[in-house]
Design a protein around this motif. Structure first.
Motif, PDB file in Angstrom:
ATOM      1  N   PHE A 278       5.392   2.144  15.590  1.00 33.85           N
ATOM      2  CA  PHE A 278       4.766   3.368  15.084  1.00 33.85           C
ATOM      3  C   PHE A 278       4.985   3.509  13.574  1.00 33.85           C
ATOM      4  O   PHE A 278       4.059   3.837  12.835  1.00 33.85           O
ATOM      5  CB  PHE A 278       5.323   4.588  15.819  1.00 33.85           C
ATOM      6  N   TRP A 279       6.231   3.263  13.138  1.00 29.37           N
ATOM      7  CA  TRP A 279       6.508   3.390  11.708  1.00 29.37           C
ATOM      8  C   TRP A 279       5.819   2.293  10.915  1.00 29.37           C
ATOM      9  O   TRP A 279       5.411   2.502   9.764  1.00 29.37           O
ATOM     10  CB  TRP A 279       8.014   3.367  11.460  1.00 29.37           C
TER      11      TRP A 279
ATOM     12  N   ALA B 198       1.594   1.029   7.016  1.00 31.81           N
ATOM     13  CA  ALA B 198       0.382   0.284   6.681  1.00 31.81           C
ATOM     14  C   ALA B 198      -0.757   1.224   6.301  1.00 31.81           C
ATOM     15  O   ALA B 198      -1.452   1.005   5.295  1.00 31.81           O
ATOM     16  CB  ALA B 198      -0.023  -0.596   7.872  1.00 31.81           C
ATOM     17  N   ILE B 199      -0.969   2.282   7.087  1.00 32.43           N
ATOM     18  CA  ILE B 199      -2.078   3.198   6.819  1.00 32.43           C
ATOM     19  C   ILE B 199      -1.844   3.981   5.535  1.00 32.43           C
ATOM     20  O   ILE B 199      -2.743   4.101   4.685  1.00 32.43           O
ATOM     21  CB  ILE B 199      -2.276   4.147   8.017  1.00 32.43           C
ATOM     22  N   ILE B 200      -0.637   4.515   5.373  1.00 28.82           N
ATOM     23  CA  ILE B 200      -0.331   5.285   4.164  1.00 28.82           C
ATOM     24  C   ILE B 200      -0.366   4.382   2.934  1.00 28.82           C
ATOM     25  O   ILE B 200      -0.880   4.762   1.873  1.00 28.82           O
ATOM     26  CB  ILE B 200       1.033   5.982   4.308  1.00 28.82           C
TER      27      ILE B 200
ATOM     28  N   LEU C 110      -1.459  12.085   6.576  1.00 29.34           N
ATOM     29  CA  LEU C 110      -0.251  12.064   5.754  1.00 29.34           C
ATOM     30  C   LEU C 110      -0.504  11.357   4.431  1.00 29.34           C
ATOM     31  O   LEU C 110      -0.059  11.812   3.369  1.00 29.34           O
ATOM     32  CB  LEU C 110       0.892  11.374   6.502  1.00 29.34           C
ATOM     33  N   GLY C 111      -1.215  10.238   4.484  1.00 26.22           N
ATOM     34  CA  GLY C 111      -1.502   9.502   3.260  1.00 26.22           C
ATOM     35  C   GLY C 111      -2.345  10.304   2.288  1.00 26.22           C
ATOM     36  O   GLY C 111      -2.027  10.392   1.093  1.00 26.22           O
ATOM     37  N   SER C 112      -3.428  10.921   2.787  1.00 24.29           N
ATOM     38  CA  SER C 112      -4.293  11.705   1.904  1.00 24.29           C
ATOM     39  C   SER C 112      -3.576  12.949   1.384  1.00 24.29           C
ATOM     40  O   SER C 112      -3.778  13.355   0.226  1.00 24.29           O
ATOM     41  CB  SER C 112      -5.573  12.103   2.640  1.00 24.29           C
ATOM     42  N   THR C 113      -2.721  13.560   2.218  1.00 27.21           N
ATOM     43  CA  THR C 113      -1.993  14.749   1.780  1.00 27.21           C
ATOM     44  C   THR C 113      -0.980  14.406   0.695  1.00 27.21           C
ATOM     45  O   THR C 113      -0.811  15.158  -0.275  1.00 27.21           O
ATOM     46  CB  THR C 113      -1.279  15.404   2.977  1.00 27.21           C
ATOM     47  N   ALA C 114      -0.298  13.277   0.836  1.00 27.56           N
ATOM     48  CA  ALA C 114       0.659  12.859  -0.187  1.00 27.56           C
ATOM     49  C   ALA C 114      -0.031  12.637  -1.528  1.00 27.56           C
ATOM     50  O   ALA C 114       0.484  13.028  -2.592  1.00 27.56           O
ATOM     51  CB  ALA C 114       1.375  11.585   0.258  1.00 27.56           C
ATOM     52  N   ILE C 115      -1.216  12.040  -1.496  1.00 28.31           N
ATOM     53  CA  ILE C 115      -1.978  11.835  -2.733  1.00 28.31           C
ATOM     54  C   ILE C 115      -2.411  13.178  -3.317  1.00 28.31           C
ATOM     55  O   ILE C 115      -2.368  13.393  -4.537  1.00 28.31           O
ATOM     56  CB  ILE C 115      -3.188  10.930  -2.445  1.00 28.31           C
ATOM     57  N   SER C 116      -2.826  14.107  -2.453  1.00 27.13           N
ATOM     58  CA  SER C 116      -3.225  15.435  -2.919  1.00 27.13           C
ATOM     59  C   SER C 116      -2.068  16.141  -3.629  1.00 27.13           C
ATOM     60  O   SER C 116      -2.261  16.765  -4.680  1.00 27.13           O
ATOM     61  CB  SER C 116      -3.696  16.285  -1.736  1.00 27.13           C
ATOM     62  N   ILE C 117      -0.874  16.060  -3.047  1.00 27.69           N
ATOM     63  CA  ILE C 117       0.291  16.719  -3.638  1.00 27.69           C
ATOM     64  C   ILE C 117       0.610  16.115  -5.000  1.00 27.69           C
ATOM     65  O   ILE C 117       0.938  16.834  -5.953  1.00 27.69           O
ATOM     66  CB  ILE C 117       1.492  16.612  -2.688  1.00 27.69           C
ATOM     67  N   LEU C 118       0.504  14.796  -5.124  1.00 34.21           N
ATOM     68  CA  LEU C 118       0.716  14.136  -6.413  1.00 34.21           C
ATOM     69  C   LEU C 118      -0.267  14.662  -7.455  1.00 34.21           C
ATOM     70  O   LEU C 118       0.101  14.937  -8.602  1.00 34.21           O
ATOM     71  CB  LEU C 118       0.562  12.624  -6.233  1.00 34.21           C
ATOM     72  N   GLN C 119      -1.523  14.830  -7.056  1.00 37.29           N
ATOM     73  CA  GLN C 119      -2.529  15.344  -7.980  1.00 37.29           C
ATOM     74  C   GLN C 119      -2.256  16.793  -8.361  1.00 37.29           C
ATOM     75  O   GLN C 119      -2.455  17.182  -9.521  1.00 37.29           O
ATOM     76  CB  GLN C 119      -3.914  15.218  -7.340  1.00 37.29           C
ATOM     77  N   VAL C 120      -1.801  17.604  -7.418  1.00 32.72           N
ATOM     78  CA  VAL C 120      -1.505  19.009  -7.707  1.00 32.72           C
ATOM     79  C   VAL C 120      -0.375  19.126  -8.723  1.00 32.72           C
ATOM     80  O   VAL C 120      -0.464  19.906  -9.687  1.00 32.72           O
ATOM     81  CB  VAL C 120      -1.145  19.766  -6.414  1.00 32.72           C
TER      82      VAL C 120
END
Length: 263
Positions: free
Chosen positions: A4-5, A10-12, A114-124
């Motif tokens: 799972f991890w 891989a996806i993130i 999770l991957g898209s949210t992490a990128i969003s937070i970096l941009q914010v």
């Protein structure tokens, strides 16, 4: 659990690699809120008077008021942009191959979120740093306290994008659907003006804004930046996230898609 991890990494990791290779996506995510902060705010400052409303303890400038809404705007646009890439992956066949793997569908979609949210937070946070250069300085502990709100808001708006991408079958159509969703959500919210100001012109529009989940993302971010919790907004965001994630998992059911094609 190691499998799972491994899938999550891989996806993130793929999301971050795609983001790194698309520098214009990062610049576009910053240009939009900065245009509102620097240019539009100058024109609206005189037209929109602001009273002292929670979480503010004194009068603030209009630029300070719209910063939480612009943070939410970054989350919204990036969530939709990530979903646009999902439609592309589905047309190329890679998304369908991923969903037919032995891992649960909800876990695969959650890792993508999770991957898209992490990128969003970096941009914010990059946007907040630029806003500080223009004199919009927020309480220092608020930059840390807002992180859970950004995470929840990013999940909710990313899940909304997942729902849309699960029903829009062609890449060309998704851009139009994005605009149809993004602009009403953004303008019919408290991102640019408080709800009491909207109620002065139209109580109906005020009620629509209050029902808009994006409004509650904005208010959750706004209160956390000032070390307060808006419990009503938190419940709205959590509930909307659960509902949207459930619909997205159902929408990305490969068996349902096969049955639909056979019929």
């Amino acid at each position: 659990m190691s499998g799972f991890w491994g899938v999550a990494r891989a996806i993130i990791g793929r999301e971050f690699l795609r983001f790194v290779h698309q520098r214009e996506r990062f610049l576009a995510a910053l240009v939009r809120p900065m245009v509102w902060l620097v240019i539009f705010a100058a024109g609206f400052r005189a037209a929109l008077g602001l009273s002292i409303i929670p979480p503010y303890q004194n009068y603030i400038t209009y630029e300070t008021y719209i910063v939480p809404g612009l943070c939410a705007m970054v989350l919204l646009f990036n969530g939709m942009q990530s979903s646009l890439s999902l439609v592309y992956d589905r047309e190329m066949g890679s998304m369908r191959l991923l969903l037919t793997s032995s891992f649960p569908r909800w876990w695969l979609l959650f890792c993508r979120l999770l991957g898209s949210t992490a990128i969003s937070i970096l941009q914010v946070y990059t946007f907040l740093a630029l806003a500080a250069l223009f004199g919009i300085v927020l309480p220092l502990p608020g930059y840390v306290a807002v992180l859970p709100g950004l995470f929840l808001g990013g999940l909710m708006l990313g899940a909304l994008g997942l729902v849309l991408s699960s029903f829009v079958k062609q890449l060309e159509n998704f851009a139009g659907v994005m605009n149809f969703v993004i602009f009403p959500m953004f303008f019919l919210s408290s991102a640019l003006y408080p709800l009491w100001k909207m109620a002065e012109s139209s109580p109906l529009l005020r009620d629509i804004c209050a029902f808009n989940p994006f409004t509650h993302v904005v208010e959750l971010i706004r209160f956390l930046l000032y070390l307060q919790i808006n419990w009503g907004a938190l419940i709205w965001v959590l509930g909307s996230t659960v509902v949207l994630c459930t619909i997205a998992v159902w929408g990305y059911d490969p068996a349902r898609g096969l049955m639909k094609r056979k019929s």
